[in-house]
Design an enzyme around this catalytic site. Structure first.
Site, PDB file in Angstrom:
ATOM      1  N   HIS A  94      11.694  12.889 -73.124  1.00 17.41           N
ATOM      2  CA  HIS A  94      10.918  11.774 -72.574  1.00 17.41           C
ATOM      3  C   HIS A  94      10.436  10.821 -73.675  1.00 17.41           C
ATOM      4  O   HIS A  94       9.364  10.225 -73.584  1.00 17.41           O
ATOM      5  CB  HIS A  94       9.722  12.279 -71.765  1.00 17.41           C
ATOM      6  N   ASN A 167       9.094  14.227 -62.204  1.00 15.65           N
ATOM      7  CA  ASN A 167      10.323  13.467 -62.391  1.00 15.65           C
ATOM      8  C   ASN A 167      10.633  12.672 -61.129  1.00 15.65           C
ATOM      9  O   ASN A 167       9.961  12.807 -60.106  1.00 15.65           O
ATOM     10  CB  ASN A 167      11.503  14.406 -62.698  1.00 15.65           C
ATOM     11  N   TYR A 381       3.381  21.943 -73.062  1.00 15.37           N
ATOM     12  CA  TYR A 381       2.923  20.555 -73.176  1.00 15.37           C
ATOM     13  C   TYR A 381       1.738  20.437 -74.133  1.00 15.37           C
ATOM     14  O   TYR A 381       1.690  19.538 -74.968  1.00 15.37           O
ATOM     15  CB  TYR A 381       2.554  20.004 -71.798  1.00 15.37           C
TER      16      TYR A 381
END
Length: 717
Positions: A94, A167, A381
């Site tokens: 990303h 997404n 993350y």
């Protein structure tokens, strides 16, 4: 529910070794490995970085096959931690993105469903920051690559920040976070030469996915028109995983999140996407920025599928499997509110680049489930931000800072901005009056899910069914969408240098649809179809839904008409200025973006006055526009008919099935371009004058966006 034994779980994605017997990928063989090198215990066994042999590299350690992932799984943690810190400072995935500020507005008081503050009253508005992105490419790659798109929303609620990270596709390639580093390593540029960039048409990606048949469903989505959206503003968003809503009474419901664009769902076609990437690699980023600057604020509706644990148990698939979706025929989407993006960032680096989304960031009223892919993301993350943004204090960067007050005993660390006063940084304490206090029942409380199971690696039996939903997706597409899927597979696989991987891909597709497999085989010049890949499960789960009308892009045409659609009016010296004005102004009144395109920019002498052209055939070729108008004027028509760039502009509009409005003698330009006029479709309008009737017809054609009935194989132009 029956469970897969560890031996059967290794049968997924099997290939054939030298002996002709099935070989599980990655499993050590006594006679040798798949690449022809002898696999001996001293140097070829898979180990941790400490040299500890790894018994199972496919599944994370869980408390029961459907239970939560365990923090003690040092194999998973080492693998993800190393992966998260591979590169700095660019995001590993990303990396290329675009973002905007806005707000979320709740339609009603949804407190019976969830205690989340942002959904507690009708009309309540919560600030948001949204980042869209491609997945595989680096920061300097193109916008229009065939890829999934990131759709990450940060809600700044009064009870803390909630990051809904997803997404534009509702499913994912893999079922377990253990495989995420492998997936990304496979789809990224091949490490020995760094190519290709932002593309999946290469050996390593297809080698991986054809050995992991759980990827079948996601492959269908990415190879479909969903993989090349027309705009960030014209794509759906999904959180992918199953989450929980919990209300104030502690009652929990399982939910799936959906974002639906008011602009409709529209795509590019492959030839168009390739040409746009050369003409404007920032196409999607520019589109989002310019729409917001023009006051055409994109809007999405947030909805949820709400269901119970008991309902989930009855499905033919497992709701904890991220490679599966819940058909809306089984559980309809309940609208919760709308999101409007109304302000561009002030500084790209400070906001779009430094924003940190973490799936671990949830608020009271929302909780996780035991999805094994989600478990890894919760860790990964946050861990990624530690290296990308320089340490544990990334939450103090303004774009990441919550609007809720922050009180805790965490101190110091790299890039600390807050200046804490006093000598107390612990609890319990008396020197600071006991502050900050625990919130008790007013704070975040995890759902009290009962956990009692053996520690093991593996997955439930239902996780081993890989093809029902891939088959459903393909059957749900319109004929032209099915053709695009076959063409996409054919193109991607034709780029491979290892024929065996192509055959394995077609073998996988035979488990999805025989006709699709044959079409792809024809693209590749295969004389015979290979045997279908062996099935990982013999249970034969019967799907509840064979075809879902919600899965085609055609199901969501949008609610905003032709607003922000880009229309080119082709002009040259001698063009009838009155006709140009007659069609341009009404289109602009309806919100379309109209540009006068010709051999050069600047003034031209037109019939009835001058026209100021703001684009040329060279700097703004046909694929950058959604529709074309060819204005009349005998001198201009002759000039355009002799201009190769003008004719190519027209051909591309026709080839890409876009609306064309051709006025008067301008039809001679079509004839010069070799476009047949004997059987015009609904998107090819031949009119004598730009009157109200012609405008209505053109607007209707433009609202449809594209006219696939024009597609032929091979193309007429």
């Amino acid at each position: 529910m029956s469970e897969l034994a560890s031996a059967s779980s290794l049968s997924e994605g099997n290939d054939t070794g030298k002996s002709g017997k099935p070989v599980a990928p990655g499993v050590c063989q006594a006679a040798g490995s798949l690449d022809g090198h002898r696999c001996d215990a001293s140097g070829r066994r898979l180990t941790t970085n400490q040299g500890v042999p790894v018994s199972d590299n496919q599944h994370s350690l869980k408390a029961g096959l459907r239970g939560p992932a365990l923090l003690k799984d040092f194999v998973l943690r080492e693998k993800l931690t190393h992966f998260d810190h591979e590169r700095i400072p660019e995001r590993i995935v990303h990396a290329r993105g675009s973002a905007a500020h806005g707000y979320f507005e709740s339609y009603a008081d949804h407190s019976a469903l969830t205690a989340a503050a942002l959904l507690s009253e009708k009309g309540k508005r919560t600030p948001v920051f949204v980042r869209f992105s491609t997945v595989a490419g680096e920061r300097g790659s193109k916008d229009t690559a065939r890829d999934a798109r990131g759709f990450a929303v940060k809600f700044y609620t009064e009870e803390g920040n909630w990051d809904l990270v997803g997404n534009n596709i509702p499913v994912f390639f893999i079922q377990d976070a253990m495989k995420f580093p492998d997936l990304v390593h496979a789809v990224k540029a091949e490490p020995h030469h760094g190519m290709p960039q932002a593309a999946s048409a290469h050996d390593t990606f297809w080698d991986f996915v054809t050995l992991m048949p759980e990827t079948a469903h996601m492959l269908m989505w990415v190879m479909s028109d969903h993989g090349i959206p027309r705009s960030y503003r014209m794509m759906k968003g999904f959180a992918v995983h199953t989450f929980r809503f919990i209300n104030r009474e502690g009652k929990a419901s399982l939910v799936k999140f959906h974002w639906t664009p008011k602009q409709g769902t529209h795509s590019l076609v492959w030839d168009e996407a390739v040409k746009i990437s050369g003409a404007d690699p920032d196409y999607h980023r520019r589109d989002l920025w310019e729409a917001i600057e023009a006051g055409e604020y994109p809007e999405w509706e947030l909805g949820v599928q709400v269901f119970s644990e008991e309902q989930a148990e009855q499905f033919s698939f497992d709701v904890l499997d991220a490679t599966k979706l819940i058909p809306e025929e089984l559980v309809p989407v309940t609208p919760l509110g709308r999101m409007v993006l109304n302000r561009n960032p002030d500084n790209f680096f400070a906001e779009t680049e430094q924003v940190a989304f973490c799936t671990a960031h949830i608020v009271p009223g929302i909780d996780f489930t035991n999805d094994p892919l989600l478990a890894g993301r919760i860790h990964s993350y946050v861990d990624t931000q530690l290296s990308r943004l320089g340490g544990p204090n990334f939450h103090e960067i303004p774009i990441n800072a919550p609007v809720a007050p922050v009180h805790n005993n965490q101190r110091d660390g790299m890039h600390r901005q807050a200046v804490h006063r006093g000598r107390v940084a612990y609890e319990p304490n008396s020197l600071a009056g006991g502050c900050p206090f625990q919130a008790g029942g007013a704070g975040f409380v995890s759902f009290p899910e009962q956990v009692a199971a053996d520690e093991l690696r593996g997955k439930p039996e239902k996780f081993a069914e890989h093809y029902n939903q891939a088959r459903m997706f393909y059957a749900s597409q319109a004929p032209h969408e099915q053709k695009h899927i076959a063409d996409a597979f054919g193109f991607e696989l034709s780029k491979l240098t290892v024929p065996a991987i192509r055959h394995r891909a077609v073998a996988l597709l035979r488990n999805v649809d025989e006709t699709l497999a044959q079409k792809v085989a024809d693209h590749l010049g295969m004389r015979e179809l290979p045997e279908p890949l062996p099935l990982a499960s013999k249970q034969g789960y019967q799907p509840e839904v064979q075809r879902s009308e919600h899965l085609s892009l055609l199901a969501h045409p949008g609610e905003v008409g032709i607003r922000t659609r880009k229309v080119a009016i082709m002009c040259a010296a001698g063009t009838d200025a009155a006709e140009v004005q007659a069609i341009a102004q009404p289109l602009m009144d309806k919100g379309a973006v109209v540009r006068l395109v010709g051999p050069h920019v600047g003034l031209i002498q037109a019939k009835g006055g001058e026209l100021d052209l703001d684009a040329s055939f060279a700097n703004s070729p046909g694929p950058l526009f959604d529709a074309l108008v060819i204005a009349p004027g005998s001198e201009a028509v002759k000039s355009l008919s002799d201009d190769g760039q003008a004719l190519e502009f027209v051909k591309e509009q026709f080839r890409h099935c876009k609306p064309l409005l051709v006025i008067g003698e301008a039809r001679e330009v079509l004839q010069a371009a070799g476009i047949p006029l004997d059987n015009p479709d609904k998107g090819l309008l031949l009119v004598s004058k730009a009157d109200d009737k012609a405008l209505r017809q053109f607007v209707s054609a433009l609202e449809a966006h594209r006219h696939p009935e024009r597609e032929t194989d091979p193309p007429r132009v």
